[in-house]
Scaffold this active site. Structure first.
Site, PDB file in Angstrom:
ATOM      1  N   GLU A 117      39.804  75.255  25.987  1.00 42.06           N
ATOM      2  CA  GLU A 117      39.227  74.712  27.163  1.00 42.06           C
ATOM      3  C   GLU A 117      37.840  75.178  27.376  1.00 42.06           C
ATOM      4  O   GLU A 117      37.131  74.363  27.806  1.00 42.06           O
ATOM      5  CB  GLU A 117      40.129  75.690  28.371  1.00 42.06           C
ATOM      6  CG  GLU A 117      41.629  74.842  28.410  1.00 42.06           C
ATOM      7  CD  GLU A 117      42.538  75.628  28.869  1.00 42.06           C
ATOM      8  OE1 GLU A 117      42.199  76.788  29.531  1.00 42.06           O
ATOM      9  OE2 GLU A 117      43.803  75.176  29.137  1.00 42.06           O
TER      10      GLU A 117
ATOM     11  N   ASP B 174      43.396  67.973  31.175  1.00 49.37           N
ATOM     12  CA  ASP B 174      43.477  69.270  31.324  1.00 49.37           C
ATOM     13  C   ASP B 174      44.935  69.611  31.696  1.00 49.37           C
ATOM     14  O   ASP B 174      45.200  69.146  32.916  1.00 49.37           O
ATOM     15  CB  ASP B 174      42.524  69.820  32.445  1.00 49.37           C
ATOM     16  CG  ASP B 174      42.580  71.359  32.785  1.00 49.37           C
ATOM     17  OD1 ASP B 174      43.316  71.985  32.137  1.00 49.37           O
ATOM     18  OD2 ASP B 174      41.884  71.783  33.619  1.00 49.37           O
TER      19      ASP B 174
ATOM     20  N   LYS C 163      53.203  76.283  31.603  1.00 48.49           N
ATOM     21  CA  LYS C 163      52.342  76.260  30.657  1.00 48.49           C
ATOM     22  C   LYS C 163      52.595  77.736  30.109  1.00 48.49           C
ATOM     23  O   LYS C 163      52.213  77.920  28.714  1.00 48.49           O
ATOM     24  CB  LYS C 163      50.917  76.106  31.103  1.00 48.49           C
ATOM     25  CG  LYS C 163      49.797  76.318  30.105  1.00 48.49           C
ATOM     26  CD  LYS C 163      48.343  75.759  30.512  1.00 48.49           C
ATOM     27  CE  LYS C 163      47.480  75.891  29.783  1.00 48.49           C
ATOM     28  NZ  LYS C 163      46.132  75.496  30.420  1.00 48.49           N
TER      29      LYS C 163
ATOM     30  N   ASP D  43      36.296  81.738  33.105  1.00 45.30           N
ATOM     31  CA  ASP D  43      37.133  81.012  33.759  1.00 45.30           C
ATOM     32  C   ASP D  43      38.333  81.498  34.588  1.00 45.30           C
ATOM     33  O   ASP D  43      39.167  82.238  34.145  1.00 45.30           O
ATOM     34  CB  ASP D  43      37.859  79.925  32.614  1.00 45.30           C
ATOM     35  CG  ASP D  43      39.069  78.962  33.003  1.00 45.30           C
ATOM     36  OD1 ASP D  43      39.271  79.181  34.237  1.00 45.30           O
ATOM     37  OD2 ASP D  43      39.433  78.282  32.387  1.00 45.30           O
TER      38      ASP D  43
END
Ligand code: AMP
Length: 616
Positions: free
Chosen positions: A187, A23, A87, A211
């Site tokens: 994800e 991850d 990211k 999330d």
């Protein structure tokens, strides 16, 4: 009996090969495996028990790299040399991030172009891909050290809304870190896999994955049918998360207890105490501490009142995602909770209520669940589990530029991925030896209104009359959503291909805008397309007749020649006037005039052939 792992990406057989799940997060990253003995996924931990590695990279003055908690410690003291949230920059151009560049404390080269961003540290420039590769390398080394084995293969997760460029960038970062990235997995799909969803052959389920991390919120709606995951909709806010909860509490304390300091170290202490308070209140009703000689405190009830507007914002995203998926709350079978901030009881209770459920899937550690799912996927790829496909959909149509600048769609938007489509094209000039293949993304009829992804030339087509070569263009989107375009001339076998790595990515807003544009311009576009098609057809007929007359001098009488030339002129004028109906009418007239000539030529050729002469 021992197991043999087959790598479905390469078809090779490997024994005892560990494939890890990673991850690669905005704030934290971690690595997981499926244990051989228990068959359960497990996050790899340091001796101190920590699995999370902060996604932070620090460079010292000599260019030495540190990753993780040690790098985080330098965030305040050396902001220019300490890179976080990389990211957010993956696969992005300067233009894409122009609004956010100022909020970062490190230096992004000042530019406003379509080129991919670079970050300057001292005198060196780093791409987000390189920076991510440092994080991946660190994870790989940690795992190798703990598992005492070499690790060369991985599954890496990305947000469901990542586009081709961002996925490709993630894959490249893996490669740079010395990892063979067998698959890029969404994800929310990974989180569902961690709970064992989708592993039963006949399972059908609609899942909402909520999330809420430190800095981002993602809502995804997935559908599982026979082991196939499909992303029905995604929504969210790339600047909403636990950090905002901390900030709200900080501001509350600042105004209530009069802590109005410009001192960075006090502010930092305030922020850390706010985070401690938030975590404490997840299990307790009251929090009290000391900051700069002043007592601060807060009750759970007051804190929850402060959080309500923030949580309501996530609900709005849930509503929008449902709308995009054309589903009702009652259509959702299961809700999966991901991200550290879902530990906040008010978040859990609000989501339970919103989805009208008795139970949420939240038993696994919400910080680890995505990596655990990536490990499950890795285990499947290693041949230790049932074969499964992970499906995505294309957000925009993909196509080629054809005559007159028209968009010829090969893969319509919302098509399932993986996907393969082939279509045949031909040349329009005699002896044409190359063909330009221009790949576009978008919904408009003219390529000039869409976004060019790539272009290449198919060269070496053997000389043939126009219309004879058969060029088959194939679009192949693999399971990671990466497009490969191949062009092959079927008569000669010459071929060329290209992997599409677009120059820069599209934000969700841009995709939305492109779709909106295609709706507002639909009528104009249709008219332009019709006119372009009519003009192209007319021009082709003019070219053909011109060639015909040159080649077959003497076949037409002087009268016929002048009638034809006059009609050709009329047609040319109609093209210049851009009058579609007139062009079509005059093309037809020219066709009527010239049709008998072609028949006459056939008779001629036939007669000559029968006389034993060669056909021209
Ligand atoms: P993630 O990005 O998924 O690692 O989430 C990290 C976020 O979760 C940070 O904002 C943390 O402060 C928050 N978090 C971690 N543990 C708790 C907890 N027990 N209660 C509330 N928030 C937490």
């Amino acid at each position: 009996m021992g197991k043999i792992a087959i790598n479905i990406a390469t078809g090779s057989i490997q024994k005892n090969d560990i494939i890890v799940g990673i991850d690669l997060g905005t704030t934290n990253s971690l690595i997981a495996i499926v244990r051989e003995d228990t068959k359960q996924p497990l996050a790899i931990r340091e001796i101190d028990g920590l699995a999370l590695v902060p996604s932070v990279v620090h460079f010292d003055e000599y260019g030495n790299v540190t990753v993780g908690a040690a790098a985080s410690e330098k965030l305040i003291s050396e902001p220019q040399n300490t890179i976080y949230s990389v990211k957010r920059l993956m696969g992005k151009s300067y233009k894409d991030i122009s609004n956010h560049a100022d909020s970062l404390s490190y230096k992004i080269i000042d530019d406003n172009t379509d080129a991919l961003v670079k970050i300057q540290v001292n005198d060196t420039f780093y791409s987000p891909i390189e920076l991510s590769s440092f994080i991946l390398k660190e994870l790989k080394q940690r795992a190798e050290h703990i598992l005492k084995t070499n690790i060369s293969k991985a599954v890496i997760t990305v947000p469901a809304y990542f586009n081709d460029t961002q996925r490709q960038a993630t894959r490249d970062a893996g490669k740079l870190a010395g990892l063979d990235v067998l698959r890029i997995v969404n994800e929310p799909t990974a989180a569902s896999l961690a709970y064992g969803m989708g592993l039963q052959p006949n399972e059908e389920k609609t899942i909402a994955v909520y999330d809420l991390g430190g800095g981002t919120f993602d809502m995804s709606i997935l559908k599982i049918t026979n082991g196939i995951f499909e992303v029905l909709a995604t929504n969210g806010d790339t600047y909403l998360g636990g950090d905002d909860m901390d900030r709200i509490l900080m501001e509350h304390w600042q105004s209530k207890f009069g802590i109005n300091s410009n001192d960075n170290s006090i502010l930092q202490e305030l922020r850390l105490t706010a985070e401690t308070a938030k975590k404490h209140l997840s299990n307790n009703d009251f929090f009290e501490s000391n900051i700069a000689g002043k007592t601060v405190n807060i009750s759970k009830t007051t804190f929850e009142a402060l959080l309500k507007p923030l949580i309501d914002r996530t609900l709005a995203c849930c509503t929008n995602a449902l709308k995009d998926a054309t589903l009702q709350v009652t259509d959702i079978d299961t809700v999966v909770m991901v991200g550290g901030s879902t530990r906040v009881p008010l978040v859990k209770n609000t989501i339970l209520q919103f989805f009208n459920k008795k139970e949420l899937f939240d038993s696994l550690n919400p910080d680890e669940v995505v990596a655990l799912g990536a490990a499950v996927q890795a285990d499947i790829l290693a041949g230790n589990n049932t074969e499964m496909l992970l499906l995505d959909v294309t957000p925009l149509s993909l196509g080629l530029e054809t005559m007159g600048g028209l968009m010829d769609v090969l893969i319509p938007r919302n098509s399932k991925v993986p996907n393969k489509v082939g279509r045949q094209y031909t040349t329009h000039i005699d002896g044409q030896s190359s063909m330009r293949i221009s790949v576009f993304q978008g919904e408009r009829d003219l390529v000039q209104d869409n976004r060019k992804l790539a272009e290449f030339n198919l060269t070496g087509i053997p000389g043939m009359p126009a219309g004879l070569p058969k060029v088959e263009v194939t679009f192949l989107i693999d399971a990671d959503g990466i497009l490969k375009v191949t062009a092959k001339e079927l008569r000669s076998g010459i071929a060329q291909s290209i992997d599409i790595t677009p120059k820069y990515g599209l934000t969700d807003e841009q995709v939305e805008q492109m779709l909106l544009d295609s709706l507002t311009h639909a009528k104009d576009d249709m008219q332009v397309r019709a006119l372009t098609e009519a003009s192209t057809e007319a021009q082709q007929m003019l070219d053909t007749i011109e060639r015909f007359m040159k080649k077959n001098d003497g076949l037409l009488s002087p009268d016929e020649t002048s009638t034809t030339l006059a009609q050709m002129q009329i047609l040319r004028e109609a093209i210049t006037a851009r009058n579609k109906n007139l062009i079509q009418k005059e093309t037809e007239t020219l066709n009527d005039i010239s049709r008998p000539y072609a028949e006459r030529l056939m008779d001629f050729a036939l007669k000559n052939a029968m006389n034993g002469k060669k056909i021209i």
